[in-house]
Structure formats: C-alpha cells, structure tokens
Write a protein that holds these residues in place. Structure first.
Motif, short mmCIF file in Angstrom:
data_model
loop_
_atom_site.label_atom_id
_atom_site.label_comp_id
_atom_site.label_asym_id
_atom_site.label_seq_id
_atom_site.Cartn_x
_atom_site.Cartn_y
_atom_site.Cartn_z
N ALA A 90 -11.40 9.71 9.13
CA ALA A 90 -11.09 10.25 10.46
C ALA A 90 -9.72 9.79 10.95
CB ALA A 90 -12.18 9.82 11.45
N ALA A 91 -9.28 8.62 10.51
CA ALA A 91 -7.98 8.08 10.95
C ALA A 91 -6.84 8.55 10.04
CB ALA A 91 -8.03 6.55 10.98
N HIS A 92 -7.15 9.42 9.08
CA HIS A 92 -6.14 10.03 8.20
C HIS A 92 -5.47 9.03 7.25
CE1 HIS A 92 -6.69 13.49 10.76
NE2 HIS A 92 -6.32 12.79 11.81
N VAL A 93 -6.24 8.05 6.79
CA VAL A 93 -5.70 7.08 5.84
C VAL A 93 -5.17 7.79 4.59
CG1 VAL A 93 -6.35 5.24 4.21
CG2 VAL A 93 -7.09 5.12 6.61
N HIS A 94 -5.88 8.83 4.15
CA HIS A 94 -5.58 9.44 2.85
C HIS A 94 -4.60 10.60 2.95
CE1 HIS A 94 -9.83 7.84 2.83
NE2 HIS A 94 -9.16 7.00 2.07
N ASP A 95 -4.03 10.78 4.15
CA ASP A 95 -3.10 11.90 4.31
C ASP A 95 -1.66 11.54 3.96
OD1 ASP A 95 -5.36 13.05 5.20
OD2 ASP A 95 -4.65 13.56 7.21
N GLY A 96 -1.44 10.35 3.43
CA GLY A 96 -0.09 9.94 3.07
C GLY A 96 -0.15 8.67 2.24
N PRO A 97 0.99 8.22 1.73
CA PRO A 97 0.99 6.99 0.93
C PRO A 97 0.71 5.77 1.82
CG PRO A 97 3.24 7.75 1.31
CD PRO A 97 2.34 8.80 1.88
N ILE A 98 0.17 4.72 1.22
CA ILE A 98 -0.09 3.47 1.94
C ILE A 98 0.65 2.35 1.21
CG2 ILE A 98 -1.85 1.77 2.59
CD1 ILE A 98 -2.08 4.32 4.23
N ASP A 99 1.55 1.66 1.91
CA ASP A 99 2.30 0.58 1.29
C ASP A 99 1.53 -0.74 1.27
OD1 ASP A 99 4.69 2.06 0.72
OD2 ASP A 99 4.97 2.15 2.88
N PHE A 100 0.83 -0.99 2.38
CA PHE A 100 0.02 -2.23 2.41
C PHE A 100 -1.10 -2.07 3.42
CE2 PHE A 100 3.37 -2.95 5.53
CZ PHE A 100 2.67 -3.45 6.62
N ALA A 101 -2.08 -2.96 3.34
CA ALA A 101 -3.23 -2.92 4.26
C ALA A 101 -3.53 -4.33 4.74
CB ALA A 101 -4.45 -2.33 3.57
N GLU A 102 -3.74 -4.46 6.03
CA GLU A 102 -4.25 -5.71 6.61
C GLU A 102 -5.74 -5.48 6.91
OE1 GLU A 102 -3.26 -8.83 7.47
OE2 GLU A 102 -1.38 -8.61 6.38
N ILE A 103 -6.60 -6.17 6.14
CA ILE A 103 -8.04 -5.96 6.21
C ILE A 103 -8.70 -7.20 6.81
CG2 ILE A 103 -10.12 -5.58 4.85
CD1 ILE A 103 -8.39 -4.22 2.74
N TYR A 104 -9.54 -7.00 7.82
CA TYR A 104 -10.24 -8.13 8.44
C TYR A 104 -11.50 -8.43 7.62
CZ TYR A 104 -12.58 -10.83 12.18
OH TYR A 104 -13.23 -11.80 12.91
N ALA A 105 -11.36 -9.31 6.65
CA ALA A 105 -12.48 -9.71 5.80
C ALA A 105 -12.61 -11.23 5.89
CB ALA A 105 -12.24 -9.28 4.36
N PRO A 106 -13.51 -11.73 6.73
CA PRO A 106 -13.63 -13.19 6.86
C PRO A 106 -14.29 -13.86 5.65
CG PRO A 106 -15.15 -12.07 8.36
CD PRO A 106 -14.31 -11.00 7.71
N PHE A 107 -14.84 -13.06 4.74
CA PHE A 107 -15.42 -13.62 3.51
C PHE A 107 -14.86 -12.84 2.33
CE2 PHE A 107 -18.27 -14.45 7.00
CZ PHE A 107 -18.49 -15.82 6.86
N ALA A 108 -14.61 -13.55 1.23
CA ALA A 108 -13.85 -12.98 0.11
C ALA A 108 -14.47 -11.67 -0.40
CB ALA A 108 -13.76 -14.00 -1.02
#
Lengths: 169, 352
Positions: free
Chosen positions: B260-278
């Motif tokens: 819904a946020a259109h992540v896949h509509d263009g290239p992605i250089d990097f991602a900041e992911i909130y993952a408190p556990f590995a």
C-alpha cells in the motif's frame, strides 16, 4: 466426552488478574537541587531567563516557552493562599483526618503557586489572600524531602490584596 | 495526495540510563536542535504530535509534563498517541493531508531505565484473559516467535547471528547507537542465553532516548531546508491481538502495508527496519519484499540502540538523515508495535 469439555454449570463472572510493575524514579538534576535545598531548610526555584519569573520547584524548560532555566534562587517560606479546597470526603490511601485544607500557596518571591496543607486554623476560616508560613519539622529530622514542611499556618499578617495573586486564581 | 517532506531530525544517543534529565528536559534540547536546523521558532510550528507511554515513566498523563518542552503558550495545536512516535508521525501526515497545516513537529521519548524490569511492561498490553495472566515478557514472546521460525526450516540460529554481526558493523559508525563494538557470529551464538533460542546479543539493549522530526508541506519545506526528504508512501496495518491466531513466522501486516505504501514501485537503496530481536529482521525483510542489494539498517538498527516508543520514529529519522546526506535516493523505514510484530508501519522516503 470428558467432564472437562462440558460447559460449566455456572458462567465465570469474575476474573482476578493482578498487575504489578515496580519503578525506580531517578530524581534527576532539578529535583535533586530542590530536595537538597529542602535538606537545608530552603525552598529553591529556577528563574526564567527571559521573563525573570521564578518557578518552584526547579525545573528545566520554562512551561510556557520551552526555554531552559539554569539560575537557581531561594524563595521565602511565607506566602499567600491563592485557592484552596476543604477535603471532607474520606478516600483509600488517605493520610490526614478530614476535614483538612489543601491550598495553592504563592510563596513570596516566586511566580507559581506551591501546593501544601494548611493547618493550625479551622477549615472554615481559610480564605483566599490569607497570609501563611511554613511549619518545619525539628531540624534534626530534616532530610531531602518535601515532608520537612509539615504544613502552612496563618502568620497573622493582614490578607494580601487580590491584585497580588489574581494571576494565579 | 499533498506532498509532505521531512525537513529536519534530532535525537539523543541511546544510553543505558540517563540520570540527570527528566522526560521534558531530554526532549527540550532535542526539540530546540530540530527546530534550529530549520531556523524555525517554536511559536511558528502549526501542529505538534507526540508518542510515549505512561507505563515507562510510571506516571499518569506523563506526556502532559513534557508539553513544557514545546512551550505551549499562547495555546498550541497538539495531540499525543500512546504509541511509538512513528504513529504520531502518521497522524501528523494524515492531518496535513486535509487541514491547512504547513509545519508539524513529531516527538517521542522513553526512559526504559525507570521500570525495574522493562521486559515486563509490554506484558500489560496482552490479552487480559488468556495471555497476560501467564506473564510472558517481551523476550519470552520474541523467543516463541524465534523458535517457530527455526522450526519452519527457513532460517537457522546462524542466520540470527549474522543479523547481529552486520548490525554491529553498521553501528560502529553511528555515534547515536548504544552498542558499537563489533561481534563475531560465534560470540553471538555463545553469548549469555536469555530465553531459548535467543542469546543476549540477539536482543535489543535496554536504553533511554528521544527523537524529534519536523515535517513540512512542499512550499514550506523548500524554505526551511536545502534537501527535503519526501514521504512517498506511508501505511500501517494490524493483525489479531491473540498470538495464537497468527503465524508468528510471517508478517502479513508488513507485507500489506509495504504494498500500500508503494515500496515496490521503484528501487530501494536501503531500509531502516525496527526489529528489536535478530530473527524479526529476517521475517520483516521477507515481508517487505526488499531487493537483494538493499542495505539493511545502515544505522545498526534497534539491535544496537533501542527505546520503547522511540525506535520506530527513529528509523524514519535515520532514513531521512541518510537520504539528506546523499547515501541513496529512495529508502524504506519501518516501525512495529504490539507483541511479536502485531502492528507494522511502512514509510517510503525519497530524496529531492
């Protein structure tokens, strides 16, 4: 089917689920200044660098502007009752016997009222503008706590003019 | 949609315990820094929105005390969410879509050092009839999820360890991170067991922190900074509250929000992911559908510096700062809330 799978005769109407979380509150810089002042029998505040207003107890940001305050100043332990409330209803956790009076007291030299108890006077006599003074515990019992002041009592001065505390009503 | 940009970001480094500054005092300096970067006065901000929880400070209506930091006189337009600041940012973004607002400040804070055992605080948000009385804490629930992921056969404990190794490599250059020492995969696997199969370094550290972000409309953004970072998409989705109703090895709410946020509509250089556990980073990376060459958590992420209510907005802020300084053109920021990744927010950011 075993008994365990049958609907019980009586529905469960009450579930007890105790909740407990413990905290250790660190006083931080400004509360430490205040509490150490208390241990020496002083009531301390901080001064707004822009308006000169003095806030008691000391705090970091000025609550109207967000400017940081650094200058610590001592204020008087005498003041004026701005508003008050006579507590007549008993409640869980109550410490003082009813009726008692809680009041916002504008300490001389400060610009924000200070909440405390008013004693040594019949509740029906307490009024806005009444002049009061702190009653401290014996010096040997002082510690870094607001409880060093037992309560405020009328100090016999004539009532303050409404103009002097109208901003705090 | 109205174009909204991130103009400036400020935050404090995560520390195990901030002993001197109370919530409002931590926030005051960070808000001042955030606004000074844009040469904006507090009185000029159109809308304020904050995120925090009383259960960290142990004080009812604790966010009201922190209003001192924004200087709310004359009266200001503000509100608060009892959630991570990422959701406060979502609310501000939404309000800017339909209200006449040019600027908004989003801010959030937390002192995990105040509760004696912060792991037990989120237990209170669980289903009060079937789950909360069992008393599972944050790490226990994460460990259930990690075990389910191992049992699925998709990942191994070595994969968990690799996540930590890379996070620490990235955090080495992030002065705001709390854990910046490099680790080896062996050290991660042999670290102190917390709840099987999670070792200490597979879990985020406990920390105090705060973050502020300034949003602006297109016209205002170009006046306030040279390099606005545009919000190209922002969505959040939620899954059922009860853990037993979910496949804990997947994150369908992240997948739905990403689409819904259109992540896949263009290239992605990097991602900041909130993952408190590995292991959660692995689940989220798959659900986000990121390209193989996208850098994950260039800041080191929540595994190297974490504060409840802060780490989500911090991901958005970290991504924006990196785009502002030219580390990429298009990035994803993600935030999570609730037990075992129950609710997820995905934000696509683009440099000018």
């Amino acid at each position: 089917m075993s008994d365990q799978n049958q609907v019980p005769d009586k529905p469960v109407t009450l579930l007890q689920a105790p909740v407990r979380v413990d905290y250790t509150i660190r006083a931080g810089k400004n509360n430490t200044i205040y509490l150490q002042g208390m241990a020496e029998g002083k009531i301390l505040g901080t001064r707004d660098p822009r308006t000169g207003k003095i806030y008691v107890p000391p705090r970091g940001p000025v609550p109207t502007s967000g400017d940081m305050m650094e200058e610590v100043v001592e204020v008087s332990d005498k003041g004026t009752i701005c508003t008050f409330c006579i507590v007549n209803v008993e409640f869980p956790g109550q410490i003082l016997p009813v009726p008692y009076v809680g009041a916002w007291i504008l300490l001389d030299g400060s610009d924000i009222p200070y909440m405390h108890i008013v004693g040594d006077v019949d509740a029906s006599e307490v009024r806005m503008g009444m002049r009061v003074e702190a009653v401290w515990k014996p010096r040997e019992e002082w510690g870094p706590t607001s409880e060093n002041i037992l309560y405020f009592r009328p100090n016999g001065e004539p009532d303050a003019a409404y103009e002097t505390y109208k901003e705090h009503v | 949609m109205r174009d909204i940009a991130i103009v400036s970001v400020a935050r404090l480094p995560h520390v195990r315990c901030e002993p001197l500054l109370m919530d409002a005092e931590m926030m005051t300096g960070v808000l001042t820094e955030c606004l000074e970067k844009a040469n904006l006065q507090r009185q000029e901000v159109d809308f304020w929105c904050s995120g925090s929880t009383d259960y960290l400070s142990g004080l009812p209506f604790s966010f009201v005390h922190v209003l001192d930091a924004i200087g709310p006189w004359p009266p200001v337009y503000e509100t608060h969410v009892e959630m991570d600041g990422a959701w406060a940012l979502y609310e501000a973004w939404l309000k800017m879509q339909y209200e006449d607002l040019e600027t908004a400040v989003i801010y959030c804070w937390g002192k995990e050092s105040t509760p004696d055992d912060v792991r037990t605080v989120p237990t209170l948000q669980l289903d009060p009839y079937h789950v909360a009385p069992l008393g599972p804490d944050t790490v226990s629930i994460a460990a259930l999820q990690a075990r389910a992921l191992l049992d699925s056969g998709r990942y191994t404990e070595s994969d968990f360890a690799e996540v930590v190794v890379r996070a620490r490599q990235h955090a080495a250059s992030n002065e705001y991170a709390q854990l910046r020492e490099p680790v080896t995969a062996e050290a991660v696997l042999n670290d102190k067991p917390i709840v099987d199969p999670l070792t200490r370094s597979m879990c985020c550290p406990v920390g105090d922190g705060c973050t502020a972000v300034l949003l602006a409309s297109a016209d205002a953004a170009r006046d306030l900074c040279d390099k606005p970072v545009w919000i190209r998409g922002i969505e959040h989705r939620v899954e059922p509250h009860h853990l037993g109703l979910r496949d804990l090895t997947d994150s369908p709410s992240t997948r739905a929000a990403a689409t819904a946020a259109h992540v896949h509509d263009g290239p992605i250089d990097f991602a900041e992911i909130y993952a408190p556990f590995a292991h959660q980073e692995l689940i989220l990376r798959d659900a986000l559908g990121l390209p193989e060459d996208a850098t994950i958590n260039p800041s080191g992420g929540a595994l190297c510096g974490h504060t409840l209510m802060v780490s989500g907005l911090e991901r958005i802020g970290e991504a924006a700062l990196r785009l502002q300084r030219g580390d990429g053109q298009r990035a994803v920021a993600h935030a999570t809330s609730g037990p075992a990744l129950q609710q997820n927010l995905v934000c696509v950011l683009e440099a000018e």
